[in-house]
Design an enzyme around this catalytic site. Structure first.
Site, short mmCIF file in Angstrom:
data_model
loop_
_atom_site.label_atom_id
_atom_site.label_comp_id
_atom_site.label_asym_id
_atom_site.label_seq_id
_atom_site.Cartn_x
_atom_site.Cartn_y
_atom_site.Cartn_z
N ALA A 58 0.76 -1.29 0.09
CA ALA A 58 0.04 0.11 -0.03
C ALA A 58 0.93 1.22 -0.03
O ALA A 58 2.26 1.22 -0.02
CB ALA A 58 -0.91 0.00 1.31
N ALA A 115 2.83 1.46 3.61
CA ALA A 115 3.78 0.34 3.93
C ALA A 115 3.56 -0.91 2.86
O ALA A 115 2.35 -1.11 2.47
CB ALA A 115 3.67 -0.06 5.35
N ASP A 167 -10.81 2.18 10.30
CA ASP A 167 -11.08 1.77 9.07
C ASP A 167 -11.89 0.61 8.87
O ASP A 167 -11.24 -0.67 8.44
CB ASP A 167 -9.47 1.80 8.39
CG ASP A 167 -9.43 1.93 6.83
OD1 ASP A 167 -10.59 1.99 6.24
OD2 ASP A 167 -8.61 1.80 6.30
#
Ligand SMILES: Nc1ncnc2c1ncn2[C@@H]1O[C@H](COP(=O)(O)OP(=O)(O)O)[C@@H](O)[C@H]1O
Ligand SMILES: [Mg+2]
Length: 566
Positions: free
Chosen positions: A139, A142, A293
């Site tokens: 991503a 990281a 999230d």
């Protein structure tokens, strides 16, 4: 203002890059209006802004989304956060923001190795029994590699992209300056608090850059959810964890996105939805520290219908007061009490409602909540209702406090995840008992009645809250709609308890006075004596002892009473 700050900034190169990307995506107008074009020109970096005919046909939200994607992690994250701001953007913009994805090509192992060697204190192949150089996922901030510890434990190693911190730091500095100049030069945008928005965002993103912080969040949430034995949070391996790399247990489960496998492997999908919702709701309303999230990519399902939650990079935090307001709002929605909803929202809009007709806002919120009158709980879409309510705020040019944006995003993504698992999933049904319990816990007057001193301390707390409550009351009175709901049963109970507390306090006072008085009488001498001591003094002491015993018994009984209640 932007001109001077940019001229002296070390970030000129990046500013030019950003401007160029915007221009390339047909957003030259925006670059000009932000003052970015002028600033760059003054600094000797002329921009060519021309209108490509084929770009004109693309919708502005799409253009912006593409530009953000090209600009990299800071802007992708910014867009993802803005996706939660239905109070700021219309639905076509929100839809595009939601389309932003953060998967990017992986950094090859050779580029990763020097940093990894430094952080682990050796070659990954030596530190671990096995290290997969091919990443599991990559991503923007990281990427994740699988590995095995020397003791055989399967783990994942999350590595921050080399150099990403400098890019993000420069972007954040530019964004902060841009927001400041927007706030100064565009008074119309001031109510949306661009500086506060960027500040909030910068704090969240800087926190996300620290991979050790992610693990601290994970452990904090694991501790808060310890009582839920159907929720698993991977263990952190601190000996290998630092700011740029973290190591945690590998979760061997069915990925949350793989609905087909969930069905095939005999999971109880409705149960999963309920358990997931309960965990996230607990984080939000009870703990005030939540995974911001909760989408299917951050969830795995384990045998026994257990749920593993990963990725605590982005967390939200709610103060006690916010939590209480949120409770009031959600309960107001679930129980269809428009006044409660309006109260909280106007509170949230804070002092920024100059020129807004609060009466009209209240009417609209009431109409909104009223339209659900008679709708069964199971048909309320809580996430959507929250989003709709914030849309009403937008139409009245009011903005939500920044710390709530994450919350609404979490709510909507949680509801989406639940519904994907089980079309019959209803957040409102799940939430109501939890909300009720939280409210009940808050108003439990036990503490007040049982322990004298504690009651006093709590009283001081209530007193501190009083100006706030009073101002709300006065505001409501000004609008001519003070509503009083009296629940007699509770009132009588609370009254009884206060009554009992007061009698105890009185008894304690009399006892104390008796002790003090008797002591004085004892030292004065004269008058009748009993057993060689002044009789009245002695009598006073006997009375004090009696009072003490009655007091102790009453407190002890009160405690038992409570335990029976629970
Ligand atoms: N503990 C873990 N066990 C198994 N897979 C994991 C684990 N942590 C991360 N992954 C995989 O790596 C992906 C990215 O990791 P995540 O922590 O979610 O980072 P990001 O912030 O980039 O989303 C996840 O979607 C998942 O597929
Ligand atoms: Mg993730």
């Amino acid at each position: 203002m932007l001109i001077e700050t940019l001229g002296s900034a070390r970030d000129l190169g990046r500013a030019q890059e950003i401007a160029a990307v915007f221009v390339r995506h047909g957003l030259g107008d925006l670059v000009r209006r932000l003052g970015l074009a002028d600033a760059l020109e003054k600094a000797g970096h002329a921009l060519r802004i021309e209108h490509a005919a084929d770009l004109a046909r693309i919708e502005p939200p799409v253009q912006l989304r593409r530009a953000l994607e090209e600009l990299g992690p800071t802007f992708v994250k910014l867009g993802q956060i803005l996706a939660g701001r239905a109070d700021l953007f219309g639905p076509d913009w929100i839809a595009e923001f939601n389309r932003l994805h953060s998967r990017v090509p992986a950094v090859p192992m050779e580029a990763l190795r020097p940093q990894l060697r430094e952080d682990l204190g050796g070659e990954p192949e030596d530190v671990f029994a096995r290290f997969d150089t091919e990443p599991l996922a990559a991503a923007s901030i990281a990427q994740v590699h699988r590995a095995q510890l020397k003791d055989g434990t399967e783990v994942v190693v999350k590595v921050r992209r080399p150099g990403i911190q400098d890019v993000i730091a420069a972007d954040l500095r530019l964004l902060e300056r841009l927001a400041a100049s927007v706030e100064q030069d565009w008074p119309a945008l001031r109510p949306y608090r661009p500086r506060a928005l960027v500040r909030e965002f910068a704090r969240s993103l800087r926190r996300e850059l620290d991979l050790a912080a992610e693990c601290r969040h994970a452990e904090r949430i694991a501790a808060n959810l310890a009582a839920l034995d159907d929720v698993v949070i991977p263990r952190v391996h601190w000996q290998h964890t630092g700011e740029r790399v973290n190591v945690q247990d590998f979760v061997q489960g069915v990925p949350g996105e793989d609905l087909e496998r969930i069905r095939r492997e005999g999971f109880d999908a409705p149960l999963l939805a309920r358990r997931g919702a309960r965990a996230v709701l607990k984080m939000i309303v009870e703990d005030g520290f939540f995974h911001a999230d909760p989408h299917p990519g951050n969830v795995f399902y384990l045998p026994g219908n257990r749920i593993a939650i990963i990725d605590f990079g982005m967390v939200g935090q709610l103060s006690r007061r916010r939590r209480e307001e949120l409770l009031a709002l959600l309960l107001g929605l679930v129980e269809k009490r428009p006044q409660a909803v309006a109260d909280v929202l106007i509170d949230w809009a804070g002092d920024h409602h100059h020129g807004t007709d609060l009466g009209a806002l209240e009417d609209e919120i009431e109409a909104f909540v009223d339209q659900y009158h008679g709708t069964p709980l199971a048909q309320l879409h809580l996430g959507q209702m929250l989003a709709d309510v914030t849309t009403i705020l937008r139409e009245h040019k009011l903005a939500l406090p920044g710390d709530l944006a994450l919350l609404i995003k979490a709510f909507i993504s949680l509801e989406g995840m639940g519904r994907a698992l089980d079309p019959g999933f209803h957040m409102a049904t799940e939430a109501q008992p939890l909300l009720r319990a939280a409210v009940r816990a808050r108003y439990q007057p036990q503490a007040l009645a049982a322990r004298g001193w504690e009651a006093l301390r709590e009283g001081a707390g209530t007193l501190a809250q009083l100006p706030h409550d009073l101002s709300r009351l006065v505001r409501k009175a000004r609008h001519g709609r003070v509503q009083v709901a009296v629940e007699l049963a509770d009132l009588r109970r609370a009254g009884d308890q206060i009554d009992r507390a007061a009698s105890r306090l009185a008894l304690a006072l009399v006892t104390a006075a008796l002790i003090v008085g008797s002591s004085i009488v004892m030292t004065v001498g004269g008058g009748p004596t009993l057993l060689g001591l002044p009789a009245f003094g002695l009598l006073g002491f006997v009375g004090a002892v009696f009072g003490g015993v009655v007091l102790a018994r009453s407190v002890w009984r009160g405690k038992h009473h409570q335990n029976d209640d629970e």
